[in-house]
Design an enzyme around this catalytic site. Structure first.
Site, PDB file in Angstrom:
ATOM      1  N   HIS A 127       6.356   7.150 -27.736  1.00 32.42           N
ATOM      2  CA  HIS A 127       5.360   8.066 -27.180  1.00 32.42           C
ATOM      3  C   HIS A 127       5.543   9.484 -27.733  1.00 32.42           C
ATOM      4  O   HIS A 127       4.582  10.123 -28.174  1.00 32.42           O
ATOM      5  CB  HIS A 127       5.453   8.064 -25.649  1.00 32.42           C
ATOM      6  CG  HIS A 127       4.545   9.054 -24.993  1.00 32.42           C
ATOM      7  ND1 HIS A 127       3.169   8.963 -25.056  1.00 32.42           N
ATOM      8  CD2 HIS A 127       4.805  10.176 -24.266  1.00 32.42           C
ATOM      9  CE1 HIS A 127       2.630   9.985 -24.403  1.00 32.42           C
ATOM     10  NE2 HIS A 127       3.591  10.739 -23.917  1.00 32.42           N
ATOM     11  N   LYS A 166       6.576  22.118 -15.844  1.00 32.37           N
ATOM     12  CA  LYS A 166       5.817  20.982 -15.325  1.00 32.37           C
ATOM     13  C   LYS A 166       5.554  21.136 -13.836  1.00 32.37           C
ATOM     14  O   LYS A 166       4.438  20.891 -13.354  1.00 32.37           O
ATOM     15  CB  LYS A 166       6.588  19.684 -15.595  1.00 32.37           C
ATOM     16  CG  LYS A 166       5.923  18.431 -15.048  1.00 32.37           C
ATOM     17  CD  LYS A 166       5.113  17.692 -16.090  1.00 32.37           C
ATOM     18  CE  LYS A 166       4.367  16.508 -15.529  1.00 32.37           C
ATOM     19  NZ  LYS A 166       4.527  15.287 -16.314  1.00 32.37           N
ATOM     20  N   LYS A 174       2.407  10.936 -12.011  1.00 33.79           N
ATOM     21  CA  LYS A 174       1.539  10.041 -12.771  1.00 33.79           C
ATOM     22  C   LYS A 174       2.279   8.720 -12.979  1.00 33.79           C
ATOM     23  O   LYS A 174       3.375   8.697 -13.534  1.00 33.79           O
ATOM     24  CB  LYS A 174       1.187  10.642 -14.126  1.00 33.79           C
ATOM     25  CG  LYS A 174       0.071  11.660 -14.071  1.00 33.79           C
ATOM     26  CD  LYS A 174      -0.492  11.901 -15.475  1.00 33.79           C
ATOM     27  CE  LYS A 174      -1.598  12.929 -15.452  1.00 33.79           C
ATOM     28  NZ  LYS A 174      -2.109  13.194 -16.826  1.00 33.79           N
ATOM     29  N   GLU A 225      -5.097  16.782 -11.841  1.00 33.03           N
ATOM     30  CA  GLU A 225      -5.655  17.053 -13.161  1.00 33.03           C
ATOM     31  C   GLU A 225      -7.144  17.327 -13.139  1.00 33.03           C
ATOM     32  O   GLU A 225      -7.919  16.739 -13.883  1.00 33.03           O
ATOM     33  CB  GLU A 225      -5.336  15.878 -14.110  1.00 33.03           C
ATOM     34  CG  GLU A 225      -5.487  16.263 -15.567  1.00 33.03           C
ATOM     35  CD  GLU A 225      -4.908  15.230 -16.520  1.00 33.03           C
ATOM     36  OE1 GLU A 225      -3.763  14.818 -16.313  1.00 33.03           O
ATOM     37  OE2 GLU A 225      -5.609  14.844 -17.469  1.00 33.03           O
ATOM     38  N   ARG A 257      -3.751  21.075 -15.298  1.00 33.90           N
ATOM     39  CA  ARG A 257      -2.825  20.000 -15.650  1.00 33.90           C
ATOM     40  C   ARG A 257      -3.215  19.300 -16.952  1.00 33.90           C
ATOM     41  O   ARG A 257      -2.359  18.768 -17.663  1.00 33.90           O
ATOM     42  CB  ARG A 257      -2.716  18.981 -14.510  1.00 33.90           C
ATOM     43  CG  ARG A 257      -1.687  17.900 -14.781  1.00 33.90           C
ATOM     44  CD  ARG A 257      -1.273  17.123 -13.557  1.00 33.90           C
ATOM     45  NE  ARG A 257      -0.250  16.145 -13.915  1.00 33.90           N
ATOM     46  CZ  ARG A 257       0.425  15.415 -13.051  1.00 33.90           C
ATOM     47  NH1 ARG A 257       0.196  15.534 -11.761  1.00 33.90           N
ATOM     48  NH2 ARG A 257       1.333  14.561 -13.464  1.00 33.90           N
ATOM     49  N   GLU A 292       7.966  16.516 -26.255  1.00 31.11           N
ATOM     50  CA  GLU A 292       7.393  17.019 -24.998  1.00 31.11           C
ATOM     51  C   GLU A 292       8.011  18.365 -24.618  1.00 31.11           C
ATOM     52  O   GLU A 292       7.354  19.209 -24.003  1.00 31.11           O
ATOM     53  CB  GLU A 292       7.573  16.002 -23.857  1.00 31.11           C
ATOM     54  CG  GLU A 292       6.880  14.655 -24.067  1.00 31.11           C
ATOM     55  CD  GLU A 292       5.370  14.660 -23.749  1.00 31.11           C
ATOM     56  OE1 GLU A 292       4.795  15.737 -23.524  1.00 31.11           O
ATOM     57  OE2 GLU A 292       4.770  13.554 -23.747  1.00 31.11           O
ATOM     58  N   ARG A 330       0.816  -1.233   0.000  1.00 28.50           N
ATOM     59  CA  ARG A 330       0.000   0.000   0.000  1.00 28.50           C
ATOM     60  C   ARG A 330       0.841   1.271   0.000  1.00 28.50           C
ATOM     61  O   ARG A 330       0.395   2.322   0.445  1.00 28.50           O
ATOM     62  CB  ARG A 330      -0.970   0.024   1.178  1.00 28.50           C
ATOM     63  CG  ARG A 330      -1.976  -1.111   1.163  1.00 28.50           C
ATOM     64  CD  ARG A 330      -3.177  -0.831   2.069  1.00 28.50           C
ATOM     65  NE  ARG A 330      -3.986  -2.022   2.211  1.00 28.50           N
ATOM     66  CZ  ARG A 330      -3.854  -2.897   3.206  1.00 28.50           C
ATOM     67  NH1 ARG A 330      -2.978  -2.676   4.156  1.00 28.50           N
ATOM     68  NH2 ARG A 330      -4.616  -3.963   3.241  1.00 28.50           N
ATOM     69  N   ASN A 364      -1.645  17.645 -21.728  1.00 25.88           N
ATOM     70  CA  ASN A 364      -1.994  16.550 -22.636  1.00 25.88           C
ATOM     71  C   ASN A 364      -2.159  17.012 -24.077  1.00 25.88           C
ATOM     72  O   ASN A 364      -2.715  16.279 -24.901  1.00 25.88           O
ATOM     73  CB  ASN A 364      -3.285  15.871 -22.169  1.00 25.88           C
ATOM     74  CG  ASN A 364      -3.112  15.186 -20.833  1.00 25.88           C
ATOM     75  OD1 ASN A 364      -2.050  14.618 -20.559  1.00 25.88           O
ATOM     76  ND2 ASN A 364      -4.123  15.243 -19.986  1.00 25.88           N
ATOM     77  N   HIS A 390      -2.015  14.526 -26.872  1.00 15.33           N
ATOM     78  CA  HIS A 390      -1.981  13.190 -26.285  1.00 15.33           C
ATOM     79  C   HIS A 390      -3.222  12.363 -26.598  1.00 15.33           C
ATOM     80  O   HIS A 390      -3.144  11.138 -26.666  1.00 15.33           O
ATOM     81  CB  HIS A 390      -1.758  13.270 -24.781  1.00 15.33           C
ATOM     82  CG  HIS A 390      -0.335  13.561 -24.394  1.00 15.33           C
ATOM     83  ND1 HIS A 390       0.329  14.697 -24.801  1.00 15.33           N
ATOM     84  CD2 HIS A 390       0.565  12.848 -23.666  1.00 15.33           C
ATOM     85  CE1 HIS A 390       1.567  14.686 -24.316  1.00 15.33           C
ATOM     86  NE2 HIS A 390       1.739  13.577 -23.630  1.00 15.33           N
ATOM     87  N   HIS A 447      -2.251   9.063 -28.162  1.00 16.94           N
ATOM     88  CA  HIS A 447      -2.558   7.751 -27.575  1.00 16.94           C
ATOM     89  C   HIS A 447      -3.286   6.874 -28.586  1.00 16.94           C
ATOM     90  O   HIS A 447      -3.062   5.670 -28.650  1.00 16.94           O
ATOM     91  CB  HIS A 447      -3.410   7.917 -26.319  1.00 16.94           C
ATOM     92  CG  HIS A 447      -2.634   8.401 -25.135  1.00 16.94           C
ATOM     93  ND1 HIS A 447      -3.223   8.715 -23.925  1.00 16.94           N
ATOM     94  CD2 HIS A 447      -1.312   8.621 -24.962  1.00 16.94           C
ATOM     95  CE1 HIS A 447      -2.301   9.113 -23.083  1.00 16.94           C
ATOM     96  NE2 HIS A 447      -1.130   9.069 -23.680  1.00 16.94           N
TER      97      HIS A 447
END
Lengths: 374, 374
Positions: free
Chosen positions: A265, A227, A143, A237, A241, A185, A121, A245, A248, A252
């Site tokens: 990516h 960032k 993330k 987000e 935030r 990026e 955990r 993306n 993205h 994706h």
């Protein structure tokens, strides 16, 4: 020379150190390793290059390390590979206080971060990104996650590291292709919120491709600054935030549609950003000249600007499964102007379809945009 | 009659409603479901009993539900079953705002909670526990997770629900064996921090076994009150919360050693608590009479007080892998007196070995303790 930034998240704030030779800097690591044992997660590409150097530095401060070496590549960012990390941690009897160190690129960082978030955990976690893309983006902000056959990064957690060490020296072993992917990026920060940085990139892109150390360090530092500001303002987000993306949602879809790992990516982000730029122009916000300006920078960075022709239906399908869906509506990050992004949730389907056709056709987006604009 | 408690965790605080007929109370659910869609995760035992009732209540407030029905049992608390949840959520295109409802016992609650913590990096989550054990313990406090072949609950997250609905009416369909297993955790609260409640249990244990609604509601409410206080003070188990693990280090070893699902969790806790009591007595803190008093209550609740003879080495091995290990030392939650627990990290190995021998031998711990005390 080393520079240090802080990601400000009250009691979970952490430093990002950026500089050369940091893998050999024992003092930086000592501050974040309370006990005498760590687990290093890396891959078969990075281990022969940097693992023994890191282990030697750890030995200087009396820290023993367990190593978990994974296969390399986005295609291994899966639940099965995650299980290899858990197996290694349990077999070596790692405990709640044993930090995990991610030594590698974005895939290693994302998977190790999710393993750290979920093992017992939650255990401490240190990022040592060794690619440009992970230094400027994925290692900062918490993330973490893995892919699912039905979508990228579908399983994961927000889980912040205790420390990020971005050693610019490790970029010397990066392939040209991966260096370029990282630049996608970097360019993104300029496009969404930092026009002066975009202009700097337009003047210095060749220096970055030639791996000029000073230029690389500046680009990594300025990217991390952007960032860190965004993450500190909106960790989970719920607002700003999401602007990170840009490109993205399309990217994706490209990565999923082409099979994970076939497009890097950053390559997906570059082509996806061109689609976002095209759509922004169709919405009437940026000009065709703006689109061509962005295209020119990506081309100079050796990045793809034409998207693969998956077909409109498959694009829509992959985008429909994307995490940025809200109440069934497609949301896009678009450019209000060059240097200013916005989250838009009312894009007409017809314009989106035009973008999908224009950006995927064989002639390339440049000609098609110009053609279709008339 | 319904009672409501609050787990106080500032902006993540949430209510626990305890009462009869709550599955039909649309207003309670409406407050925590912002949109028109939820995913219900349940199992093959609970679905025929309560799924249609819950779905009818949701329809009253205009909420559609996707259902994900898993196989029943601790043996299915695995990564493979977790993947069935992810698959269902993605196939049904659930989004960041789609709440997951866990309808079932502790296994369903723990797995659904971890799925909610990790799907799209976190979605809202509602607990509707249908067993005594999950109503008094696992549904409250945000511990979620799955088992690993090398240890119980090794993979998971701290992730709080938005709402807990403990419907006492659902306990009518519980087997006697599972009702007793739940009582092990109820008795635990008395032992570690609430002597008046322990005394109430000693007076009312037969009423609970006879499923007297008023007595059950009181026991659930008082247990949740204790749990909520501890969780509010120490959400991430850096201190006091560890006391809730009385009997669990031993109990987990029993569950692992016997194969998950062969001993119910509560049964392992009961036998494990007897081992902790025995060890507490050997440390000189509680008397043999105290040990026998605890044993008597467990026996009246139809719970096991003799542990399976796994052999000392296997016990040590299973306990060595437990999450409560710190710096290589075994930590135990022991009883300083009946009603007062403490975390102890310096237990002599010799005493631990005596406890393992005494509590597992065929004659049962009662006779052996008395014998070895002389």
């Amino acid at each position: 020379m080393m520079q240090t930034l802080t990601v400000g998240l009250s009691d979970r704030s952490y430093p990002i150190h950026i500089g050369t030779g940091l893998l050999s800097n024992a003092a930086l690591l000592a501050a974040s390793i309370p006990r005498k044992r760590v687990a290093i997660v890396t891959n078969t590409t990075i281990a022969p290059l940097y693992l023994s150097q890191l282990q030697a530095t750890l030995r200087e401060i009396g820290v023993q390390s367990v190593e978990i070496i994974l296969p390399d590549g986005e295609v291994y960012k899966t639940g099965e590979t995650l299980n290899l990390i858990y197996d290694g941690l349990l077999t070596h009897r790692c405990e709640r206080t044993t930090p995990l160190i991610a030594l590698g690129g974005g895939v290693i960082g994302d998977m190790t971060g999710f393993a750290a978030a979920s093992f017992l955990r939650g255990v401490p976690f240190i990022q040592i990104p060794t690619t440009l893309l992970s230094q400027v983006d994925s290692s900062v902000g918490g993330k973490t996650g893995i892919n699912h056959p039905l979508g990228k990064n579908m399983i994961g957690a927000f889980y912040q590291p205790k420390l990020v060490l971005a050693d610019i020296s490790t970029l010397n072993t990066l392939s040209d292709k991966e260096l370029s992917a990282g630049l996608a990026e970097v360019i993104k920060y300029g496009l969404i919120r930092d026009l002066p940085f975009l202009e700097w990139l337009e003047r210095n892109i060749e220096k970055l491709l030639a791996r000029d150390t000073e230029a690389l360090q500046y680009a990594v530092m300025r990217s991390c600054q952007n960032k860190a500001e965004v993450v500190a303002a909106d960790e989970r987000e719920s607002g700003e935030r999401a602007l990170l993306n840009l490109g993205h949602t399309f990217g994706h879809a490209i990565e999923s549609g082409m099979g994970y790992g076939n497009w890097l990516h950053g390559e997906g982000v570059a082509a996806g950003t061109m689609m976002a730029a095209d759509l922004s122009q169709r919405m009437g916000w940026i000009s065709t000249d703006d689109v061509l300006r962005i295209r020119d920078l990506f081309l100079r960075a050796n990045l793809p600007v034409v998207s693969p022709d998956l077909g409109i239906d498959r694009y829509l399908d992959y985008m429909g499964l994307d995490k940025k869906v809200e109440g069934g509506k497609l949301r896009f990050v678009l450019l209000k102007q060059v240097g200013v992004a916005a989250l838009v949730s009312d894009v007409p389907l017809a314009l989106l379809q035009q973008t999908l056709v224009a950006c995927c056709s064989k002639g390339g987006p440049g000609t098609n945009w110009l053609h279709e604009d008339k």
